[in-house]
Motif scaffolding. Structure first.
Motif, PDB file in Angstrom:
ATOM      1  N   THR A 132      36.258  40.643  -0.295  1.00  0.00           N
ATOM      2  CA  THR A 132      37.349  40.980   0.608  1.00  0.00           C
ATOM      3  C   THR A 132      36.843  41.705   1.845  1.00  0.00           C
ATOM      4  O   THR A 132      35.873  42.474   1.782  1.00  0.00           O
ATOM      5  CB  THR A 132      38.415  41.835  -0.109  1.00  0.00           C
ATOM      6  N   LEU A 133      37.491  41.428   2.965  1.00  0.00           N
ATOM      7  CA  LEU A 133      37.291  42.169   4.206  1.00  0.00           C
ATOM      8  C   LEU A 133      38.534  43.012   4.423  1.00  0.00           C
ATOM      9  O   LEU A 133      39.640  42.475   4.495  1.00  0.00           O
ATOM     10  CB  LEU A 133      37.116  41.222   5.394  1.00  0.00           C
ATOM     11  N   ILE A 134      38.363  44.321   4.504  1.00  0.00           N
ATOM     12  CA  ILE A 134      39.506  45.182   4.762  1.00  0.00           C
ATOM     13  C   ILE A 134      39.265  45.960   6.051  1.00  0.00           C
ATOM     14  O   ILE A 134      38.139  46.112   6.515  1.00  0.00           O
ATOM     15  CB  ILE A 134      39.781  46.151   3.590  1.00  0.00           C
ATOM     16  N   GLY A 135      40.346  46.438   6.620  1.00  0.00           N
ATOM     17  CA  GLY A 135      40.271  47.187   7.869  1.00  0.00           C
ATOM     18  C   GLY A 135      41.636  47.244   8.515  1.00  0.00           C
ATOM     19  O   GLY A 135      42.559  46.535   8.108  1.00  0.00           O
ATOM     20  N   SER A 136      41.764  48.054   9.518  1.00  0.00           N
ATOM     21  CA  SER A 136      43.047  48.215  10.200  1.00  0.00           C
ATOM     22  C   SER A 136      43.333  47.011  11.099  1.00  0.00           C
ATOM     23  O   SER A 136      42.469  46.142  11.306  1.00  0.00           O
ATOM     24  CB  SER A 136      43.041  49.502  11.032  1.00  0.00           C
ATOM     25  N   ASN A 137      44.544  46.968  11.648  1.00  0.00           N
ATOM     26  CA  ASN A 137      44.889  45.919  12.604  1.00  0.00           C
ATOM     27  C   ASN A 137      43.932  45.964  13.792  1.00  0.00           C
ATOM     28  O   ASN A 137      43.624  47.044  14.313  1.00  0.00           O
ATOM     29  CB  ASN A 137      46.327  46.107  13.111  1.00  0.00           C
ATOM     30  N   GLY A 138      43.462  44.782  14.207  1.00  0.00           N
ATOM     31  CA  GLY A 138      42.560  44.718  15.349  1.00  0.00           C
ATOM     32  C   GLY A 138      41.110  44.980  15.017  1.00  0.00           C
ATOM     33  O   GLY A 138      40.264  45.026  15.916  1.00  0.00           O
ATOM     34  N   ALA A 139      40.788  45.125  13.722  1.00  0.00           N
ATOM     35  CA  ALA A 139      39.403  45.418  13.338  1.00  0.00           C
ATOM     36  C   ALA A 139      38.489  44.208  13.467  1.00  0.00           C
ATOM     37  O   ALA A 139      37.268  44.341  13.519  1.00  0.00           O
ATOM     38  CB  ALA A 139      39.355  45.952  11.910  1.00  0.00           C
ATOM     39  N   GLY A 140      39.086  42.997  13.480  1.00  0.00           N
ATOM     40  CA  GLY A 140      38.276  41.783  13.602  1.00  0.00           C
ATOM     41  C   GLY A 140      38.291  40.909  12.367  1.00  0.00           C
ATOM     42  O   GLY A 140      37.552  39.919  12.283  1.00  0.00           O
ATOM     43  N   LYS A 141      39.143  41.240  11.408  1.00  0.00           N
ATOM     44  CA  LYS A 141      39.154  40.502  10.140  1.00  0.00           C
ATOM     45  C   LYS A 141      39.528  39.030  10.339  1.00  0.00           C
ATOM     46  O   LYS A 141      38.839  38.129   9.850  1.00  0.00           O
ATOM     47  CB  LYS A 141      40.134  41.154   9.152  1.00  0.00           C
ATOM     48  N   SER A 142      40.630  38.782  11.027  1.00  0.00           N
ATOM     49  CA  SER A 142      41.065  37.401  11.251  1.00  0.00           C
ATOM     50  C   SER A 142      40.064  36.641  12.104  1.00  0.00           C
ATOM     51  O   SER A 142      39.803  35.453  11.873  1.00  0.00           O
ATOM     52  CB  SER A 142      42.449  37.382  11.911  1.00  0.00           C
ATOM     53  N   LEU A 185      38.624  36.929   1.141  1.00  0.00           N
ATOM     54  CA  LEU A 185      39.989  37.415   1.308  1.00  0.00           C
ATOM     55  C   LEU A 185      40.066  38.482   2.387  1.00  0.00           C
ATOM     56  O   LEU A 185      39.391  39.507   2.303  1.00  0.00           O
ATOM     57  CB  LEU A 185      40.472  37.988  -0.040  1.00  0.00           C
ATOM     58  N   VAL A 186      40.888  38.223   3.402  1.00  0.00           N
ATOM     59  CA  VAL A 186      41.220  39.235   4.401  1.00  0.00           C
ATOM     60  C   VAL A 186      42.576  39.807   4.026  1.00  0.00           C
ATOM     61  O   VAL A 186      43.530  39.057   3.829  1.00  0.00           O
ATOM     62  CB  VAL A 186      41.259  38.623   5.824  1.00  0.00           C
ATOM     63  N   GLU A 187      42.654  41.122   3.919  1.00  0.00           N
ATOM     64  CA  GLU A 187      43.889  41.707   3.409  1.00  0.00           C
ATOM     65  C   GLU A 187      44.051  43.141   3.902  1.00  0.00           C
ATOM     66  O   GLU A 187      43.126  43.951   3.783  1.00  0.00           O
ATOM     67  CB  GLU A 187      43.869  41.668   1.870  1.00  0.00           C
ATOM     68  N   GLN A 188      45.233  43.433   4.457  1.00  0.00           N
ATOM     69  CA  GLN A 188      45.517  44.797   4.880  1.00  0.00           C
ATOM     70  C   GLN A 188      45.936  45.663   3.692  1.00  0.00           C
ATOM     71  O   GLN A 188      45.814  46.882   3.731  1.00  0.00           O
ATOM     72  CB  GLN A 188      46.603  44.806   5.953  1.00  0.00           C
ATOM     73  N   ASN A 189      46.431  45.021   2.641  1.00  0.00           N
ATOM     74  CA  ASN A 189      46.757  45.741   1.411  1.00  0.00           C
ATOM     75  C   ASN A 189      45.445  45.988   0.658  1.00  0.00           C
ATOM     76  O   ASN A 189      45.072  45.256  -0.252  1.00  0.00           O
ATOM     77  CB  ASN A 189      47.737  44.924   0.565  1.00  0.00           C
ATOM     78  N   ALA A 190      44.742  47.030   1.092  1.00  0.00           N
ATOM     79  CA  ALA A 190      43.385  47.261   0.605  1.00  0.00           C
ATOM     80  C   ALA A 190      43.334  47.484  -0.899  1.00  0.00           C
ATOM     81  O   ALA A 190      42.412  47.010  -1.572  1.00  0.00           O
ATOM     82  CB  ALA A 190      42.769  48.453   1.334  1.00  0.00           C
ATOM     83  N   ARG A 196      33.313  42.371  -4.580  1.00  0.00           N
ATOM     84  CA  ARG A 196      32.722  43.226  -3.548  1.00  0.00           C
ATOM     85  C   ARG A 196      33.640  43.272  -2.328  1.00  0.00           C
ATOM     86  O   ARG A 196      34.470  42.383  -2.138  1.00  0.00           O
ATOM     87  CB  ARG A 196      31.348  42.713  -3.125  1.00  0.00           C
ATOM     88  N   GLY A 197      33.454  44.305  -1.516  1.00  0.00           N
ATOM     89  CA  GLY A 197      34.266  44.430  -0.315  1.00  0.00           C
ATOM     90  C   GLY A 197      33.441  44.906   0.864  1.00  0.00           C
ATOM     91  O   GLY A 197      32.408  45.580   0.706  1.00  0.00           O
ATOM     92  N   TYR A 198      33.903  44.546   2.044  1.00  0.00           N
ATOM     93  CA  TYR A 198      33.326  45.007   3.307  1.00  0.00           C
ATOM     94  C   TYR A 198      34.437  45.651   4.121  1.00  0.00           C
ATOM     95  O   TYR A 198      35.557  45.117   4.181  1.00  0.00           O
ATOM     96  CB  TYR A 198      32.740  43.845   4.107  1.00  0.00           C
ATOM     97  N   VAL A 199      34.126  46.769   4.754  1.00  0.00           N
ATOM     98  CA  VAL A 199      35.102  47.458   5.599  1.00  0.00           C
ATOM     99  C   VAL A 199      34.734  47.224   7.058  1.00  0.00           C
ATOM    100  O   VAL A 199      33.615  47.535   7.493  1.00  0.00           O
ATOM    101  CB  VAL A 199      35.139  48.972   5.301  1.00  0.00           C
ATOM    102  N   LEU A 200      35.694  46.655   7.797  1.00  0.00           N
ATOM    103  CA  LEU A 200      35.495  46.367   9.222  1.00  0.00           C
ATOM    104  C   LEU A 200      36.202  47.419  10.064  1.00  0.00           C
ATOM    105  O   LEU A 200      37.343  47.786   9.791  1.00  0.00           O
ATOM    106  CB  LEU A 200      36.086  44.993   9.562  1.00  0.00           C
TER     107      LEU A 200
END
Length: 235
Positions: free
Chosen positions: A33-43, A191-196, A205-209
């Motif tokens: 999963t890639l998690i991070g706030s809006n505008g972090a670059g996930k999409s 998986l890109v998800e704001q619901n961390a 595993r996860g990555y924080v952007l």
């Protein structure tokens, strides 16, 4: 060898840098999963992998093959399916027509029908709505249709962008259960998800952007208990 390997990937929208030296690996059979706030670059990360946005720097390897400059219709043929944010189904088309578009490259009618039955295994409600226009369905049903359409490609790598967005909690639980079921059946998930919390619960595993850069990575269960992550995304 990783199924997907991203090395020092950078991407821009005009002069605005959206990704800055991103490094990510996804092994076969994992949920990452890639998690991070809006505008972090996930999409943007998913769009760059699938070929909708061109990487300006770095490389993207899929099964050892360099796909950095490959257009989206070719990455699809390799087995990469991208379910975009906002679902993006064809609202005037029926459920059946939307699903058949997912199998655009398949010539065998028998194979199309087999894949459709596989989709119905995960989303039986879609079978009940075959002749209903996609745009008249609920948000949760549209999300199921978007994932079902991607499954019609029989992907090895399924990339999901914010699958829980705008959905009721009970539907979110159903979607995440299906993601786990798909993974257990052999589909690798990015998986890109704001619901961390939800994402890290099921991720290997996860990555924080943050502003286009990876600032932290680790095992999903470890990241849930990381103080920095908890304060920023789980509090």
């Amino acid at each position: 060898m990783a199924l997907l390997e991203i090395k020092n990937m950078s991407a821009y929208y005009g002069v605005i840098q959206a990704l800055n030296g991103m490094n990510v690996e996804v092994d076969k059979g994992e949920i990452v999963t890639l998690i991070g706030s809006n505008g972090a670059g996930k999409s943007t990360a998913l769009k760059t992998i699938s070929g909708l946005v061109k990487a300006k720097e770095g490389s993207i390897l899929y099964n050892g093959k360099d796909i950095t400059s490959m257009p989206a219709h070719d990455t699809t043929l390799l087995g990469i399916a991208h379910v975009p944010e906002g679902r993006r189904i064809f609202p005037r088309m029926t459920v059946k027509e939307n699903l058949r578009i997912g199998a655009f490259s398949v010539k065998s009618q028998k194979l199309i029908e087999e894949r459709m039955e596989k989709v119905f295994h995960y989303f039986p409600k879609l079978k009940e709505r075959l002749d209903q226009r996609g745009g008249t369905m609920s948000g949760g049903e549209q999300q199921m249709l978007a994932i079902g359409r991607a499954l019609m490609m029989d992907p090895a790598l399924l990339m999901l962008d914010e699958p829980s967005m705008g959905l009721a909690p009970i539907i979110v639980e159903q979607i995440f259960e299906i993601i786990k079921e798909l993974n257990n059946a052999g589909v690798t998930i990015l998986l890109v998800e704001q619901n961390a919390f939800q994402a890290l619960q099921i991720a290997n595993r996860g990555y924080v952007l943050q502003t286009g850069q990876i600032i932290l990575e680790g095992v999903g269960s470890d990241l849930i208990h990381d103080k920095q992550i908890h304060e920023a995304y789980l509090a």
